[in-house]
Design a protein around this motif. Structure first.
Motif, mmCIF file in Angstrom:
data_model
loop_
_atom_site.group_PDB
_atom_site.id
_atom_site.type_symbol
_atom_site.label_atom_id
_atom_site.label_comp_id
_atom_site.label_asym_id
_atom_site.label_seq_id
_atom_site.Cartn_x
_atom_site.Cartn_y
_atom_site.Cartn_z
ATOM 1 N N PRO A 99 0.850 -1.254 -0.094
ATOM 2 C CA PRO A 99 -0.050 -0.135 -0.279
ATOM 3 C C PRO A 99 0.868 1.296 0.014
ATOM 4 O O PRO A 99 1.769 1.475 0.842
ATOM 5 N N GLY A 100 0.576 2.071 -0.974
ATOM 6 C CA GLY A 100 1.290 3.513 -1.051
ATOM 7 C C GLY A 100 2.709 3.365 -1.849
ATOM 8 O O GLY A 100 3.322 4.208 -1.944
ATOM 9 N N ILE A 101 3.209 2.020 -2.183
ATOM 10 C CA ILE A 101 4.496 1.822 -2.922
ATOM 11 C C ILE A 101 3.875 1.410 -4.256
ATOM 12 O O ILE A 101 3.773 0.067 -4.290
ATOM 13 N N ARG A 102 4.308 1.796 -5.296
ATOM 14 C CA ARG A 102 3.896 1.408 -6.383
ATOM 15 C C ARG A 102 4.795 0.319 -7.181
ATOM 16 O O ARG A 102 4.475 -0.792 -7.749
ATOM 17 N N HIS A 103 6.080 0.644 -7.061
ATOM 18 C CA HIS A 103 7.100 -0.143 -7.521
ATOM 19 C C HIS A 103 7.983 -0.291 -6.498
ATOM 20 O O HIS A 103 8.942 0.374 -6.238
ATOM 21 N N PRO A 104 7.841 -1.559 -5.358
ATOM 22 C CA PRO A 104 8.907 -1.433 -4.434
ATOM 23 C C PRO A 104 10.220 -2.062 -5.235
ATOM 24 O O PRO A 104 10.384 -2.510 -6.226
ATOM 25 N N PRO A 105 11.276 -1.553 -4.341
ATOM 26 C CA PRO A 105 12.883 -1.661 -4.903
ATOM 27 C C PRO A 105 12.978 -3.031 -5.113
ATOM 28 O O PRO A 105 12.810 -3.781 -4.167
ATOM 29 N N ARG A 106 13.610 -3.385 -6.193
ATOM 30 C CA ARG A 106 13.925 -4.914 -6.493
ATOM 31 C C ARG A 106 15.359 -5.382 -5.876
ATOM 32 O O ARG A 106 16.366 -4.314 -5.593
ATOM 33 N N LEU A 107 15.614 -6.231 -5.723
ATOM 34 C CA LEU A 107 16.852 -6.958 -5.070
ATOM 35 C C LEU A 107 17.506 -7.718 -6.335
ATOM 36 O O LEU A 107 16.720 -8.401 -7.006
ATOM 37 N N MET A 108 18.831 -7.801 -6.339
ATOM 38 C CA MET A 108 19.712 -8.470 -7.069
ATOM 39 C C MET A 108 20.346 -9.487 -6.383
ATOM 40 O O MET A 108 20.795 -9.322 -5.169
ATOM 41 N N VAL A 109 20.060 -10.737 -6.883
ATOM 42 C CA VAL A 109 20.508 -11.991 -6.295
ATOM 43 C C VAL A 109 21.353 -12.777 -7.052
ATOM 44 O O VAL A 109 20.985 -13.046 -8.215
ATOM 45 N N TRP A 110 22.300 -13.426 -6.422
ATOM 46 C CA TRP A 110 23.356 -14.214 -7.368
ATOM 47 C C TRP A 110 23.214 -15.415 -6.643
ATOM 48 O O TRP A 110 23.559 -15.803 -5.315
ATOM 49 N N PHE A 111 22.637 -16.907 -7.295
ATOM 50 C CA PHE A 111 22.933 -18.135 -6.670
ATOM 51 C C PHE A 111 24.278 -18.730 -7.342
ATOM 52 O O PHE A 111 24.876 -18.733 -8.375
ATOM 53 N N ALA A 112 24.649 -19.619 -6.375
ATOM 54 C CA ALA A 112 25.745 -20.582 -6.986
ATOM 55 C C ALA A 112 25.390 -21.500 -8.216
ATOM 56 O O ALA A 112 24.164 -21.833 -8.272
ATOM 57 N N PRO A 113 26.375 -21.671 -9.016
ATOM 58 C CA PRO A 113 25.941 -22.577 -10.153
ATOM 59 C C PRO A 113 25.018 -23.428 -9.816
ATOM 60 O O PRO A 113 24.082 -24.047 -10.779
ATOM 61 N N ASP A 114 25.028 -24.546 -8.796
ATOM 62 C CA ASP A 114 24.040 -25.484 -8.895
ATOM 63 C C ASP A 114 22.485 -25.037 -8.047
ATOM 64 O O ASP A 114 21.849 -25.976 -7.897
ATOM 65 N N GLY A 115 22.651 -23.757 -7.593
ATOM 66 C CA GLY A 115 21.157 -23.349 -7.351
ATOM 67 C C GLY A 115 20.982 -23.657 -5.873
ATOM 68 O O GLY A 115 19.812 -23.242 -5.399
ATOM 69 N N ARG A 116 21.794 -24.127 -5.037
ATOM 70 C CA ARG A 116 21.530 -24.487 -3.697
ATOM 71 C C ARG A 116 21.798 -23.473 -2.751
ATOM 72 O O ARG A 116 21.371 -23.746 -1.505
ATOM 73 N N ARG A 117 22.421 -22.717 -3.004
ATOM 74 C CA ARG A 117 22.823 -21.423 -2.172
ATOM 75 C C ARG A 117 22.993 -20.037 -2.758
ATOM 76 O O ARG A 117 23.178 -19.936 -3.892
ATOM 77 N N ILE A 118 22.861 -18.853 -2.100
ATOM 78 C CA ILE A 118 22.943 -17.586 -2.260
ATOM 79 C C ILE A 118 24.304 -16.826 -2.007
ATOM 80 O O ILE A 118 24.705 -17.073 -0.921
ATOM 81 N N VAL A 119 25.188 -16.434 -2.897
ATOM 82 C CA VAL A 119 26.395 -15.897 -2.849
ATOM 83 C C VAL A 119 26.125 -14.695 -2.756
ATOM 84 O O VAL A 119 27.322 -14.104 -2.126
ATOM 85 N N ARG A 120 25.520 -13.922 -2.996
ATOM 86 C CA ARG A 120 25.249 -12.425 -2.858
ATOM 87 C C ARG A 120 23.843 -11.977 -3.153
ATOM 88 O O ARG A 120 23.124 -12.338 -3.942
ATOM 89 N N VAL A 121 23.521 -10.838 -2.285
ATOM 90 C CA VAL A 121 22.319 -10.104 -2.330
ATOM 91 C C VAL A 121 22.691 -8.591 -2.331
ATOM 92 O O VAL A 121 23.430 -8.480 -1.223
ATOM 93 N N THR A 122 22.011 -7.920 -2.972
ATOM 94 C CA THR A 122 22.205 -6.450 -2.876
ATOM 95 C C THR A 122 21.071 -5.629 -3.590
ATOM 96 O O THR A 122 20.468 -6.125 -4.407
ATOM 97 N N PRO A 123 20.474 -4.439 -2.806
ATOM 98 C CA PRO A 123 19.248 -3.996 -3.532
ATOM 99 C C PRO A 123 19.954 -3.329 -4.802
ATOM 100 O O PRO A 123 20.796 -2.848 -4.935
ATOM 101 N N TRP A 124 19.117 -3.151 -5.926
ATOM 102 C CA TRP A 124 19.154 -2.378 -7.125
ATOM 103 C C TRP A 124 19.414 -0.827 -6.732
ATOM 104 O O TRP A 124 18.655 -0.306 -6.032
#
Length: 378
Positions: A99-124
């Motif tokens: 409510p009140g936020i038309r486009h919430p800021p997105r996050l950039m997420v990087w996954f390990a090559p096997d997809g089993r863990r997240i190696v980096r998270v940072t807001p756009w």
């Protein structure tokens, strides 16, 4: 007329030159956006020797499960990028609207090559290259900044045109293209300014015009017509969503000659999966213009948007982004795009210095020397 055009060129340059320089320099940096970012953040390039996942890789479902298990709102949308290279898998996470936020800021997420863990998270916008992107596209001011950039681009086209017309030689082309090293500073600045403008003018006009189209949807729609509307909902039904690997198999059957680029998984199961692909003839490798929409529950194709079926306007539109960012033609074109992006700063600095020299008041000693050189009366 030439005097009037020079006046227009001068004052447009003084008022918009700095903005033109900032947009050009940030654009030069963005030509190598991915490589610079990976160099600054090694986890984004982790396990680079790992094979690149393709259409049938189970890694997409693993990454989706990992992301949802990491505490992200399950109602948000995930967009996974198939880079075609090994290493970490980049993804974008779009939180659900609040409510009140038309486009919430997105996050950039990087996954390990096997997809089993997240190696980096940072807001756009929270790391250097995304900050430069926002500065380049919107001046860090959201939609209003995008409008300023777009309409300023129109004025910049006038700036380039008036400069070219004011320079156009009426006599010797050799003289018009000469650079006099032994001349006074103001003349050398003039020669640097004109040669930079002549050398980069056409490419600058192309980059600026395509930038206006990207920044102003109203201009893009006027030139190429309205963009096709994607289906807002799937076919309905009940039951859990089908795995991404199954949806990708269905999408691949719909466009068997296409290359996988993005896989979008909305949190709302009533919305279809969106598979972004590059078909033969589409010049942009990273952001092509074709999509396949697959219902999340029935695994049926609900829509296909193939840029090849859009006619001549769709084909021309497909070239707007690659012409702007220099993503076609390999490394030589990318290096040329960097040099073209530096040109506005060169034009601004040489033009400003020349204007300052011309308008600077003469020093008293200089005026005294001038008087002493005058012949005595009689």
């Amino acid at each position: 007329m030439r005097v009037a055009l020079r006046r227009v060129h001068l004052w447009l340059g003084l008022t918009l030159g700095l903005l033109f320089a900032v947009i050009g320099l940030t654009g030069s940096a963005l030509v190598f956006y991915v490589g610079i970012d990976e160099g600054l953040h090694p986890p984004s390039r982790s396990d680079a020797a790992a094979p690149a996942p393709g259409w049938g890789a189970p890694v997409w479902d693993r990454a989706l499960a990992t992301g949802r298990a990491a505490g992200f709102d399950p109602a948000g949308k995930w967009s996974f990028e198939a880079t075609g290279e090994g290493g970490a898998i980049p993804a974008r996470y779009y939180p659900p609207s609040a409510p009140g936020i038309r486009h919430p800021p997105r996050l950039m997420v990087w996954f390990a090559p096997d997809g089993r863990r997240i190696v980096r998270v940072t807001p756009w916008g929270g790391y250097l290259m995304s900050w430069l992107y926002e500065l380049h596209m919107q001046l860090l001011a959201g939609e209003v900044g995008g409008q300023v950039v777009g309409w300023s681009g129109v004025a910049m086209l006038v700036l380039l045109a008036t400069g070219m017309v004011a320079w156009w030689p009426r006599g010797s082309w050799g003289k018009a293209l000469a650079y006099k090293r032994s001349a006074v500073p103001i003349r050398r600045l003039h020669d640097l300014h004109k040669l930079t403008g002549v050398g980069a003018g056409l490419l600058l006009a192309i980059v600026t015009a395509t930038g206006v189209i990207l920044a102003l949807p109203v201009v893009k729609e006027a030139l190429f017509g309205p963009a096709p509307a994607p289906p807002a909902r799937g076919q309905g039904g009940s039951g859990p969503p089908v795995p991404l690997v199954r949806a990708l198999a269905v999408a691949r059957a719909a466009v068997p000659d296409a290359r996988l680029v993005f896989v979008d998984a909305p949190g709302n199961a009533n919305q279809p999966y969106r598979v972004r692909v590059q078909v033969p003839g589409d010049p942009h490798r990273r952001f092509p213009g074709s999509y396949v929409f697959v219902d999340q529950r029935s695994a049926r194709v609900v829509a296909v948007q193939d840029m090849r079926s859009g006619g001549i306007s769709s084909a021309i539109n497909a070239w707007v982004r690659p012409l702007h960012d220099g993503s076609v033609g390999g490394m030589p074109v990318r290096i040329l795009a960097v040099l073209v992006g530096i040109a506005p700063a060169m034009l601004f600095v040489t033009g400003l210095l020349r204007w300052r020299i011309r308008t600077r008041p003469a020093r008293p000693a200089r005026r005294l020397r001038r008087r002493s050189r005058r012949p005595a009366p009689g």
